[in-house]
Design a protein around this motif. Structure first.
Motif, PDB file in Angstrom:
ATOM      1  N   LEU A  54     -12.502  18.606  43.139  1.00 32.80           N
ATOM      2  CA  LEU A  54     -11.603  18.619  44.280  1.00 32.80           C
ATOM      3  C   LEU A  54     -10.312  19.376  43.944  1.00 32.80           C
ATOM      4  N   THR A  55      -9.931  20.284  44.819  1.00 36.47           N
ATOM      5  CA  THR A  55      -8.662  21.004  44.712  1.00 36.47           C
ATOM      6  C   THR A  55      -8.382  21.672  46.051  1.00 36.47           C
ATOM      7  N   ASP A  56      -7.337  22.451  46.109  1.00 36.71           N
ATOM      8  CA  ASP A  56      -6.995  23.227  47.297  1.00 36.71           C
ATOM      9  C   ASP A  56      -8.215  24.032  47.747  1.00 36.71           C
ATOM     10  N   SER A  57      -8.502  23.981  49.040  1.00 34.90           N
ATOM     11  CA  SER A  57      -9.698  24.649  49.562  1.00 34.90           C
ATOM     12  C   SER A  57      -9.707  26.144  49.262  1.00 34.90           C
ATOM     13  N   LYS A  58      -8.519  26.763  49.169  1.00 36.54           N
ATOM     14  CA  LYS A  58      -8.453  28.204  48.939  1.00 36.54           C
ATOM     15  C   LYS A  58      -8.911  28.591  47.538  1.00 36.54           C
ATOM     16  N   ARG A  64     -19.066  26.074  47.593  1.00 38.50           N
ATOM     17  CA  ARG A  64     -18.604  24.843  46.951  1.00 38.50           C
ATOM     18  C   ARG A  64     -17.807  23.972  47.906  1.00 38.50           C
ATOM     19  N   ARG A  65     -16.902  24.572  48.693  1.00 40.53           N
ATOM     20  CA  ARG A  65     -16.097  23.724  49.576  1.00 40.53           C
ATOM     21  C   ARG A  65     -16.932  23.174  50.736  1.00 40.53           C
ATOM     22  N   THR A  66     -17.971  23.894  51.144  1.00 50.10           N
ATOM     23  CA  THR A  66     -18.836  23.382  52.203  1.00 50.10           C
ATOM     24  C   THR A  66     -19.581  22.139  51.730  1.00 50.10           C
ATOM     25  N   VAL A  67     -20.102  22.206  50.519  1.00 51.67           N
ATOM     26  CA  VAL A  67     -20.794  21.044  49.943  1.00 51.67           C
ATOM     27  C   VAL A  67     -19.804  19.902  49.707  1.00 51.67           C
ATOM     28  N   LEU A  68     -18.636  20.243  49.193  1.00 55.81           N
ATOM     29  CA  LEU A  68     -17.632  19.232  48.884  1.00 55.81           C
ATOM     30  C   LEU A  68     -17.127  18.544  50.146  1.00 55.81           C
ATOM     31  N   ALA A  69     -16.991  19.287  51.231  1.00 57.93           N
ATOM     32  CA  ALA A  69     -16.509  18.688  52.476  1.00 57.93           C
ATOM     33  C   ALA A  69     -17.445  17.592  52.962  1.00 57.93           C
ATOM     34  N   VAL A  70     -18.738  17.824  52.849  1.00 56.29           N
ATOM     35  CA  VAL A  70     -19.715  16.797  53.246  1.00 56.29           C
ATOM     36  C   VAL A  70     -19.537  15.542  52.402  1.00 56.29           C
ATOM     37  N   GLU A  71     -19.336  15.738  51.101  1.00 60.07           N
ATOM     38  CA  GLU A  71     -19.125  14.605  50.205  1.00 60.07           C
ATOM     39  C   GLU A  71     -17.823  13.885  50.530  1.00 60.07           C
ATOM     40  N   LEU A  72     -16.780  14.652  50.802  1.00 58.24           N
ATOM     41  CA  LEU A  72     -15.474  14.060  51.077  1.00 58.24           C
ATOM     42  C   LEU A  72     -15.474  13.253  52.369  1.00 58.24           C
ATOM     43  N   GLU A  73     -16.157  13.737  53.379  1.00 58.87           N
ATOM     44  CA  GLU A  73     -16.183  13.033  54.656  1.00 58.87           C
ATOM     45  C   GLU A  73     -16.795  11.638  54.516  1.00 58.87           C
ATOM     46  N   LYS A  74     -17.655  11.468  53.526  1.00 63.17           N
ATOM     47  CA  LYS A  74     -18.238  10.153  53.255  1.00 63.17           C
ATOM     48  C   LYS A  74     -17.382   9.356  52.278  1.00 63.17           C
ATOM     49  N   TRP A  75     -16.643  10.067  51.412  1.00 66.60           N
ATOM     50  CA  TRP A  75     -15.887   9.408  50.347  1.00 66.60           C
ATOM     51  C   TRP A  75     -14.546   8.871  50.805  1.00 66.60           C
ATOM     52  N   VAL A  76     -13.841   9.594  51.670  1.00 66.19           N
ATOM     53  CA  VAL A  76     -12.504   9.158  52.082  1.00 66.19           C
ATOM     54  C   VAL A  76     -12.580   7.834  52.825  1.00 66.19           C
ATOM     55  N   CYS A 141      -2.102  16.617  44.971  1.00 65.42           N
ATOM     56  CA  CYS A 141      -2.298  15.284  45.554  1.00 65.42           C
ATOM     57  C   CYS A 141      -3.730  15.139  46.065  1.00 65.42           C
ATOM     58  N   ILE A 142      -4.383  14.096  45.651  1.00 68.74           N
ATOM     59  CA  ILE A 142      -5.787  13.912  46.027  1.00 68.74           C
ATOM     60  C   ILE A 142      -5.971  13.840  47.536  1.00 68.74           C
ATOM     61  N   SER A 143      -5.133  13.084  48.236  1.00 71.96           N
ATOM     62  CA  SER A 143      -5.329  12.931  49.676  1.00 71.96           C
ATOM     63  C   SER A 143      -5.087  14.249  50.416  1.00 71.96           C
ATOM     64  N   VAL A 144      -4.112  15.023  49.960  1.00 79.95           N
ATOM     65  CA  VAL A 144      -3.828  16.308  50.609  1.00 79.95           C
ATOM     66  C   VAL A 144      -4.934  17.315  50.294  1.00 79.95           C
ATOM     67  N   ALA A 145      -5.422  17.310  49.065  1.00 82.24           N
ATOM     68  CA  ALA A 145      -6.522  18.207  48.705  1.00 82.24           C
ATOM     69  C   ALA A 145      -7.764  17.908  49.538  1.00 82.24           C
ATOM     70  N   ALA A 146      -8.045  16.627  49.739  1.00 82.39           N
ATOM     71  CA  ALA A 146      -9.193  16.249  50.562  1.00 82.39           C
ATOM     72  C   ALA A 146      -9.003  16.746  51.993  1.00 82.39           C
ATOM     73  N   ALA A 147      -7.797  16.576  52.534  1.00 79.57           N
ATOM     74  CA  ALA A 147      -7.506  17.068  53.878  1.00 79.57           C
ATOM     75  C   ALA A 147      -7.652  18.581  53.950  1.00 79.57           C
TER      76      ALA A 147
END
Length: 233
Positions: A54-58, A64-76, A141-147
């Protein structure tokens, strides 16, 4: 390039100093685009260990961010998106549009946050929200990176859908930002129904300049439109 993973340092500090229990990380995407909405994500993560990478989407590849977004939507713990349309950006200016999108996201969360961590140095939210601004919060920040990741992936998907009927503009690849393909199509065909028509890029397009929207402001002051990118042919 190696980077330090984000932490919960700011979230823990806010809990300790303000007593906040529900803290939302907020980040935006689309500020510098020429077409489409500006999108804000508010994410509540608690203090659990973040998914690997997890880090800044840019800083992430599209895959990687497409896969990570799916994981994050379930994790947050929870997340919500807010959008301000290109018409609202033209009418209000970017700062007010950002606030509108952020408030829409925050008010959609199932629980109202006690505090907000906002990426960047400018507090475009203001009262009544209790805001801590953090420069490069999307990296630290973890929460901002997830957003950041969720907002980017969701807006990219939206722009790809908007671009189906305007294939020459390449929205699926550039998300409304001024890529060479986008610039060439804009010069030849003019703005699509999704372009921001109050923006300065139209000044460099004599054949389409008549479409530019002039905004009138109640207080007589025209706010700066932040993040515009120039039309360099």
């Amino acid at each position: 390039m190696p980077y330090e993973p984000p932490t919960h340092t700011v979230e823990r500090s806010l809990r300790a100093t303000t007593g906040a229990k529900v803290i939302a990380g907020v980040d935006e995407v689309g500020r510098g685009a020429w077409a489409g909405p500006v999108t804000v994500c508010a994410a509540v993560t608690g203090l659990r260990r973040a998914p690997d990478g997890l880090t800044d989407s840019k800083l992430l590849t599209v895959k990687r961010r497409t896969v990570l977004a799916v994981e994050l939507e379930k994790w947050v713990t929870s997340y919500a998106l807010g959008h301000a349309s290109h018409e609202e950006i033209d009418q209000l200016g970017m700062t007010a549009a950002l606030r509108l999108a952020a408030v829409r996201a925050l008010e959609t969360l199932p629980v109202r946050p006690d505090a907000v961590i906002l990426d960047g140095k400018h507090d475009y939210l203001g009262a009544p929200w209790k805001v801590r601004t953090v420069i490069k919060g999307d990296q630290s920040c973890i929460s901002v990176a997830a957003a950041s990741v969720i907002a980017k992936v969701q807006r990219d998907k939206m722009m790809a859908e908007l671009g189906i009927e305007h294939a020459d503009f390449g929205f699926a690849a550039n998300a409304g930002y001024p890529s060479p393909v986008h610039k060439a199509a804009l010069e030849e065909r003019g703005p699509t129904p999704y372009h921001r028509l109050s923006w300065a890029y139209l000044d460099a397009l004599p054949q389409w300049r008549h479409l530019k929207k002039a905004r009138s402001w109640a207080d007589g002051n025209v706010p700066e439109i932040e993040g515009q990118l120039g039309f360099d042919f």
